[in-house]
Design an enzyme around this catalytic site. Structure first.
Site: not given
Ligand code: AMP
Length: 403
Positions: A35, A205, A361, A384
């Site tokens: 950054r 999620k 991220g 974000g």
């Molecule tokens: P996000 O911050 O929503 O982009 O999610 C990123 C996180 O999702 C990372 O830490 C990954 O380890 C997790 N992730 C990705 N695929 C899976 C999966 N199939 N099951 C559980 N966690 C996951």
């Protein structure tokens, strides 16, 4: 609104909102200076023109006013090194231990051409996050030109990121070089995308990504869904997902998205197969399995080889690519194959002329980890903010300059 590159800063005191919210270890060493280094070209241009730069930033989330832990003084040495890479002292860097008040005013007013002043953490005043107008006006008095180079906070209507802009005439407020390239890249993807336009959405999620998917349904030709969030879609379609990540309260949302995509003629691609594991651990037993036939006691932690093949084909045929979120638990070696393969496909498509933007991220960490950051068109520094931009929201930090 002026253009930063066309503005001659000679004789001007530029008040620059930067995002110096870098991670520190417990010895106050910077563990990732991206950054800070990303905004150095902006500062250098101001100084090279014969202007001076007054830098303001937030740092962490201090709750009760000034504390040593959240002081920006810990960054002064590194800022000096970045501005004087030869080890000299050609560019002097001063620090004011308050962002407003007598000392800040005095140091700013006596700052000479070619010199830099870093102000103390803006968030030591609660007025910053409240977007307080009087506080913004006090800050505005420190410079005669306002430059916003903090894309990472552009989605916040804070005093220094948005409210302050009203105290500068239209030709005295502008984006810095970093912010300008972030905004240009994002606009290119959202408003000038060449088709086929593929959005790759992954991560944990569905609930975090609903708005971005809904907005992209209006623009993309293909949406690839991977990562943990894919299993909510697979279950919604009637698949067996074992112990994979699932948001049961979002099953209807998933069905609605799939339905809308059909109506809009957008192809949604879910992983045909998955690398499944018998526990969420680096030493789990693993095997490849159709994503909708995962046995109980097993969970999908990465996309499988068939999915990689299909996703890669879609990506390689694309002219515009947006990537947000990993395809699996890429932090563990056993489950990083999918994310790595997708990163390589994005790089490949880019080398053949596609425009690719990686934002958010974890996908940014992934392309950095696989040393592919320079093989994609643009890697966004604003997680974000970039996400909200692609959700279709107006970012206050952008609007305040453009108004
Ligand atoms: P996000 O911050 O929503 O982009 O999610 C990123 C996180 O999702 C990372 O830490 C990954 O380890 C997790 N992730 C990705 N695929 C899976 C999966 N199939 N099951 C559980 N966690 C996951």
């Amino acid at each position: 609104m002026s253009t930063f590159s066309d503005f001659n800063f000679a004789g001007h005191k530029a008040l620059v909102r930067v995002d110096f919210n870098v991670p520190l270890d417990d010895q106050f060493n910077i563990t990732d200076d991206t950054r800070m280094s990303a905004t150095i070209p902006t500062i250098k241009k101001i100084l090279a023109d014969g202007g001076s730069a007054i830098l303001m930033s937030h740092f962490g989330r201090p709750k009760d006013g000034p504390t040593d832990k959240y002081s920006l003084k810990h960054l002064v040495k590194h800022l000096h090194e970045l501005l004087n890479p030869d080890g000299g002292n050609t560019t002097k860097v001063f620090f004011a231990d308050d962002c407003i008040g007598e000392q800040a005013n005095l140091t700013a007013s006596t700052l000479r051409a070619g010199e830099v002043l870093l102000l103390e953490n803006l968030r030591f005043y609660k007025e910053e996050e409240k977007g307080d107008k009087d506080f913004a006006e006090k800050l505005s008095k420190l410079g005669d030109v306002y430059v916003n180079d903090a894309f990472g906070t552009a989605h916040r209507a804070h005093a220094s990121t948005a409210v302050i802009a009203q105290f500068f005439a239209a030709d005295k407020k502008m984006f810095g070089l970093l912010m300008e390239s972030e905004v240009k890249s994002a606009e290119k993807v959202l408003h000038e995308s060449e088709k086929p336009f593929t959005a790759i959405i992954g991560g944990a999620k569905v609930s975090d990504k609903i708005l971005i998917i809904e907005n992209l349904l209006q623009r993309a030709t293909d949406i690839i869904i991977g990562g943990g969030m894919a299993y909510t879609f697979l279950k919604a379609r009637g698949g067996k997902i074992g112990g994979s990540l699932c948001e049961d309260d979002r099953l209807q949302t998933a069905i609605d998205i799939l339905e809308k995509a059909k109506q809009k003629n957008v192809s949604i691609h879910l992983p045909e197969d998955s690398i499944i594991a018998d526990k969420f651990a680096a030493d789990a037993n693993t095997k490849d399995c159709p994503s909708d036939q995962i046995p109980d006691g097993w969970m999908g932690l990465d996309i499988g080889p068939k999915a990689i093949g299909i996703f890669s084909e879609v990506i390689r045929n694309s002219k515009t690519i947006l990537w947000n979120g990993p395809m699996g638990v890429f932090e563990m070696e056993k489950f990083q194959g999918g994310t790595k393969a997708i990163a390589l496909s994005v790089a490949d498509a880019t080398s053949k002329g596609a425009f690719s933007l990686v934002g958010g991220g974890d996908s940014v960490s992934a392309v950095n980890q696989f040393h592919l950051a320079d093989k994609v068109s643009y890697v966004s520094t604003g997680g974000g903010a970039m996400l909200e931009y692609f959700e279709g929201k107006v970012l206050p930090g952008i609007a305040a300059i453009k108004e």
